[in-house]
Design a protein around this motif. Structure first.
Motif, short mmCIF file in Angstrom:
data_model
loop_
_atom_site.label_atom_id
_atom_site.label_comp_id
_atom_site.label_asym_id
_atom_site.label_seq_id
_atom_site.Cartn_x
_atom_site.Cartn_y
_atom_site.Cartn_z
N ILE A 169 0.85 -1.18 0.00
CA ILE A 169 0.00 0.00 0.00
C ILE A 169 0.90 1.24 0.00
N GLY A 213 8.83 8.47 -0.50
CA GLY A 213 9.59 8.21 0.72
C GLY A 213 9.17 9.08 1.90
N CYS A 248 6.03 9.01 3.67
CA CYS A 248 5.04 8.57 4.67
C CYS A 248 5.42 7.29 5.40
N GLY A 249 6.19 6.44 4.77
CA GLY A 249 6.56 5.18 5.42
C GLY A 249 5.44 4.15 5.40
N GLY A 250 4.34 4.43 4.75
CA GLY A 250 3.22 3.49 4.70
C GLY A 250 3.57 2.22 3.94
N ARG A 286 6.28 0.51 4.06
CA ARG A 286 7.47 -0.16 4.59
C ARG A 286 7.33 -1.67 4.74
N VAL A 287 8.46 -2.33 4.55
CA VAL A 287 8.55 -3.79 4.72
C VAL A 287 9.87 -4.09 5.41
N SER A 288 9.97 -5.28 6.01
CA SER A 288 11.25 -5.70 6.58
C SER A 288 11.99 -6.52 5.54
N THR A 302 14.10 -2.12 8.08
CA THR A 302 12.89 -1.56 7.48
C THR A 302 13.25 -0.81 6.21
N PHE A 330 11.61 1.24 2.59
CA PHE A 330 10.43 1.83 1.97
C PHE A 330 10.37 1.32 0.52
N CYS A 378 8.66 2.25 -2.02
CA CYS A 378 8.55 3.23 -3.10
C CYS A 378 9.90 3.83 -3.50
N VAL A 379 10.83 3.96 -2.57
CA VAL A 379 12.12 4.55 -2.92
C VAL A 379 13.28 3.55 -2.86
N GLN A 401 4.94 -10.78 7.34
CA GLN A 401 4.62 -9.42 7.80
C GLN A 401 4.00 -8.60 6.66
N LYS A 404 0.42 -9.47 6.06
CA LYS A 404 -0.46 -8.90 7.08
C LYS A 404 -0.67 -7.42 6.85
N ARG A 405 0.41 -6.72 6.52
CA ARG A 405 0.28 -5.27 6.32
C ARG A 405 -0.65 -4.93 5.16
#
Ligand SMILES: Cc1cc2nc3c(=O)[nH]c(=O)nc-3n(C[C@H](O)[C@H](O)[C@H](O)COP(=O)(O)OP(=O)(O)OC[C@H]3O[C@@H](n4cnc5c(N)ncnc54)[C@H](O)[C@@H]3O)c2cc1C
Ligand SMILES: Cc1cc2nc3c(=O)[nH]c(=O)nc-3n(C[C@H](O)[C@H](O)[C@H](O)COP(=O)(O)OP(=O)(O)OC[C@H]3O[C@@H](n4cnc5c(N)ncnc54)[C@H](O)[C@@H]3O)c2cc1C
Ligand code: SF4
Ligand code: SF4
Ligand code: FES
Lengths: 474, 284
Positions: B220, B226, B228-230, B232-234, B239, B241, B243-244, B258, B261-262
């Protein structure tokens, strides 16, 4: 009026929406002075010959000068004086941390031994700007004859708005590039409507258009076009980089990637820019947090916690690891947040975010702190108390522990010097970067700072650009 | 405003659109995406991969599946209509084997469902860089395949079709032919694009063979820059981002559970919004 008489005038309180009502709507909290109140407040100014207040204002507005005019009811002259050094008085009057800047040095506050009783400089400033805007009596700005030079301004926050306006006034052809679909930077995506109505930002952006500035939204410099190509391919003679500090920091604690954990940037962007609070109308979904913990103690944390209340949270905890004294947020916002019902948890810090098996937040483990010896910043450093863990029942965590600078432009611009923290390095006199003709200012240079500082940087950079372009010409 | 210059329905719920975006058409590289808005006042920002571009005409091609409110609204637009906003090209371009310092070799592209569309420019670039390209296309059933001809043009006989129900090609899952190829020992790299659950199993399949595996993540997003951090994944415990720093990452390092789930964070709200839009179009 004698100084004694001036000192006898009661400080004018700001009319505000009732705390219980406003905690559930998006309308502006501080309603603004009436003309009479503005006049009265301005008459409290002692006209100190040494003008101590001016040294607290980052752009050195002639404060006694404009207050004298306002005290006479001549708000147009007052605004003219303000505008000599500040381009965004309606914004700065609202969001400057006055108690740490102009009002901190005010003699009146010193005499009455309470900074809150200093002359309310920001409120009078705001009144002058609002009056002119609302009555349509702002003085038209004229531009110098065209120079034939092209300036690209990247970003559309306060630094960029100021730089664009000053460059346009100097006669250059200015194009502003903004990655988002709306202009204003943090003023539109971060600071909420209830603190800074978006109509004011829109008005400032319209003002740029009237000055002939071309605005390209949905244009991400570094991706859509590189800085070097703006110069090489598109013929810009100078570039200003005002891309802000939009890189959210997280705490690096377990559980931060659970559903229901947001950076304040995401939380506020969904609500402000994407209008997620207009549920059923806006397509961007918002998170229905009922019990929200906000981590941090700055303006961003205040905005996020007050937004959470307005989005329907029943309980909002603000978790800050130092005490009220050290809180970096504007005093007025702290006060407003408390009045609205935000539950302040001071000298506590998040240790771990807990989640259920579906990956959703269901708790926050915190640790209590005490204040130890002063650290390098002079503030007493928070020290965790061993074994003091306890758990808060929350379903949402908003991380508001600061922003670092956005690395996109430095990463895509060869030869652009940045410091250890990723901020662009500039010449302090001209704001020129390591690349000739490329200037920078605002949060991307200062790190997360303030609107007025960003504005001042934009102004200095514009002067630097002018000098650069005109020298180049002769 | 970005005008829609062509529109084609590829299957029940998959559409292809060509949209005016001259600068993006010029700059974009395989693996990059855009963020679009249909309406700037109250619309949502959604990411879509640039499936193709024509710099001469100044257009980009998008291929999308209608899964929720915004993609449904998008599918109702027609030639001549305009999108309110198209931002891009975003994300890092794919690192193409043979052009990135690594010697060309045998690359297996695994596209699941609509993931085949974003795979197309990557497969093209891989071929152009001298790799042998095998393409595995998987879908629930035959009617969900997109761009079969285009993919065949790149892979020739090395195109493997596979469906859950056997209605086209082999019956089974994409991981089966992939495992056979790895077993045979001649795979240098695998690229997977598709539903996260598929990418997770592709990663699990190649891991024992130590084959470099790259996945293009579709988290999402909001801004795509870069901020908002929305997204993000591990990845490898850190962590990132998408998008960037992405969208492509080492699939063996991604914390897939993870991420899965996100992606469900806003599911109830999305379902309600979709119902709302569906009803609008039904005239209810
Ligand atoms: C929630 C919040 C509350 C705050 N409250 C206060 C307050 O009360 N008082 C105060 O003084 N300060 C406050 N601040 C700080 C203040 O808003 C900032 O210091 C100020 O906005 C910085 O201005 P700027 O022009 O440098 O950048 P920004 O306002 O950050 O604007 C940068 C713009 O550049 C755009 N951009 C970034 N990269 C690119 C690119 N590559 N291409 C094109 N465009 C790009 C961004 O989208 C953004 O619109 C607050 C900040 C936040 C986040
Ligand atoms: C970098 C990137 C590239 C992408 N490229 C493409 C593309 O080329 N073609 C395409 O069709 N889609 C692509 N996607 C996915 C696309 O962005 C989503 O399908 C879209 O945002 C859904 O919006 P919506 O409002 O229609 O549905 P929503 O209401 O947001 O979602 C509806 C349902 O779809 C699920 N969903 C939401 N987002 C995604 C997603 N990213 N992937 C899978 N399921 C999702 C939700 O969980 C929900 O159940 C890409 C995503 C990313 C991040
Ligand atoms: S700009 Fe800010 S600091 Fe300066 S006088 Fe106005 S409110 Fe005070
Ligand atoms: S310090 Fe206070 S009282 Fe003195 S001139 Fe400034 S505003 Fe007026
Ligand atoms: S989408 Fe906001 S940081 Fe990636």
């Amino acid at each position: 009026m004698t100084p004694k008489e001036r000192m006898a005038i009661a400080p004018q309180a700001m009319p505000e929406q009732d705390a219980q009502v406003r905690a559930h709507n998006m309308n502006e909290v501080a309603l603004g002075y009436t003309a009479e109140m503005a006049k009265t407040e301005a008459s409290r100014c002692l006209q100190c010959p040494t003008k101590p207040c001016m040294q607290g204002c980052p752009v050195a507005i002639d404060i006694p000068g404009f207050l004298a005019a306002a005290a006479e009811g001549d708000f147009a002259t007052a605004l003219k004086i303000i505008r000599k050094t500040s381009l965004l008085p309606a914004v700065c009057g609202r969001v400057c941390p006055q108690e740490k800047q102009c009002q901190k040095f005010c003699t009146m506050g010193k005499v009455l031994k309470d900074v809150d009783k200093a002359v309310a400089i920001g409120r009078v400033e705001r009144f002058c700007a609002d009056l002119a805007r609302e009555s349509g009596t702002e003085e038209p700005v004229t531009c110098a004859p065209k120079t034939g030079r092209k300036v690209a301004v990247i970003g559309s926050g306060p630094a960029s708005i100021t730089c664009a306006a000053d460059c346009a006034k100097a006669g250059h052809d200015v194009t502003m590039f903004e990655a988002f679909h709306k202009c204003g930077g943090v003023l539109v995506y971060g600071i909420p409507e209830f603190r800074l109505p978006k109509s004011i930002v829109r008005h400032e952006v319209e003002g740029l258009k009237k000055l002939g500035v071309t605005i390209e939204t949905n244009y991400c410099v570094g991706r859509t076009r590189k800085v070097a190509d703006l110069i090489r391919k598109d013929g810009f003679d100078a570039v200003f980089v005002g891309t802000g500090a939009g890189l959210p920091k997280f705490m690096d604690i377990p559980g931060e990637n659970l559903n229901g954990v947001f950076s304040a940037n995401e939380y506020l962007t969904r609500a402000n820019l994407m209008k997620a609070y207009l549920e059923g109308e806006a397509d961007t979904p918002f998170w229905h947090g009922k019990k929200v913990a906000v981590l941090g103690g700055g303006n961003v944390a205040m905005d996020a916690s007050r937004m959470a209340l307005r989005l329907g949270a029943e309980k909002v905890y603000l978790i800050y690891r130092r005490s009220l004294e050290e809180m970096p947020a504007r005093k007025e916002e702290v006060h407003h947040a408390k009045e609205e019902g935000v539950d302040f948890h001071l000298l506590e810090n998040a240790k771990r975010i807990l989640g259920d098996d579906k990956g959703f937040v269901n708790g926050l483990e915190c640790l209590r702190y005490e204040l130890g010896a002063p650290d390098a910043s002079g503030r007493r450093s928070p020290v965790p108390i061993a074994g003091s863990e306890f758990t808060l029942d929350v379903d949402t965590v908003v991380v508001a522990v600061g922003n670092a600078s956005n690395p996109l432009i430095p990463a895509t611009t060869e030869g652009l010097e940045v410091n250890r923290r990723g901020n662009i390095v500039v010449d302090p006199e001209t704001n020129m970067t390591s690349i000739p003709g490329v200037f920078a200012g605002g949060d991307i240079v200062l790190g997360a700072a303030t609107v007025i500082l960003a504005m001042g940087e934009g102004r200095r950079a514009a002067a630097g650009i002018n000098a650069y372009l005109m020298k180049d010409r002769s | 405003m970005n005008k829609i210059v062509s529109k084609k329905q590829l299957s029940d719920n998959v559409f292809q659109m060509e949209v005016e975006a001259a600068l993006i058409a010029n700059e974009r590289k395989a693996g990059q995406f855009i963020i679009l808005m249909i309406d700037e006042a109250l619309g949502e920002r959604i990411p879509l991969t640039i499936a193709d571009a024509d710099p001469a005409r100044g257009t980009i091609t998008l291929i999308f599946q209608t899964v929720g409110a915004t993609t449904l609204k998008l599918s109702k637009l027609n030639v001549g209509d305009a999108l309110a906003a198209v931002l891009g090209p975003l994300g890092r371009p794919t690192s193409i084997r043979g052009a990135n310092g690594e010697p060309a070799g045998h690359v297996v592209c695994v596209g699941g469902g609509i993931g085949v569309a974003p795979m197309h420019p990557i497969a093209q670039a891989l071929k152009a860089a001298g790799n042998k390209v095998t393409i595995i296309m998987g879908a629930r059933n035959k009617s969900l395949f997109v761009m079969e001809d285009e993919m065949r043009a790149i892979a020739g006989d090395d195109l493997i079709l596979i469906t859950d129900d056997g209605s086209s090609g082999r019956k089974g899952l994409v991981t089966e032919p992939l495992k056979e190829l790895c077993e045979a020992g001649a795979v240098d790299e695998v690229i997977a694009i598709g539903p996260p659950i598929m990418m997770k199993f592709v990663a699990l399949t190649t891991k024992p063979y130590g084959v470099k595996t790259v996945a293009s993540l579709n988290t999402i997003m909001i801004d795509g820059t870069g901020m908002c951090g929305g997204c993000r994944v591990s990845v490898g415990g850190a962590t990132k981002f998408v998008c960037v720093d992405g969208p492509e990452f080492d699939a063996h390092q991604v914390d897939w559970d993870q991420m899965l789930k996100r992606m469900g964070a806003f599911r109830p709200q999305e379902a309600a919004a979709k119902d709302h839009v569906c009803n609008l179009y039904k005239g209810i």
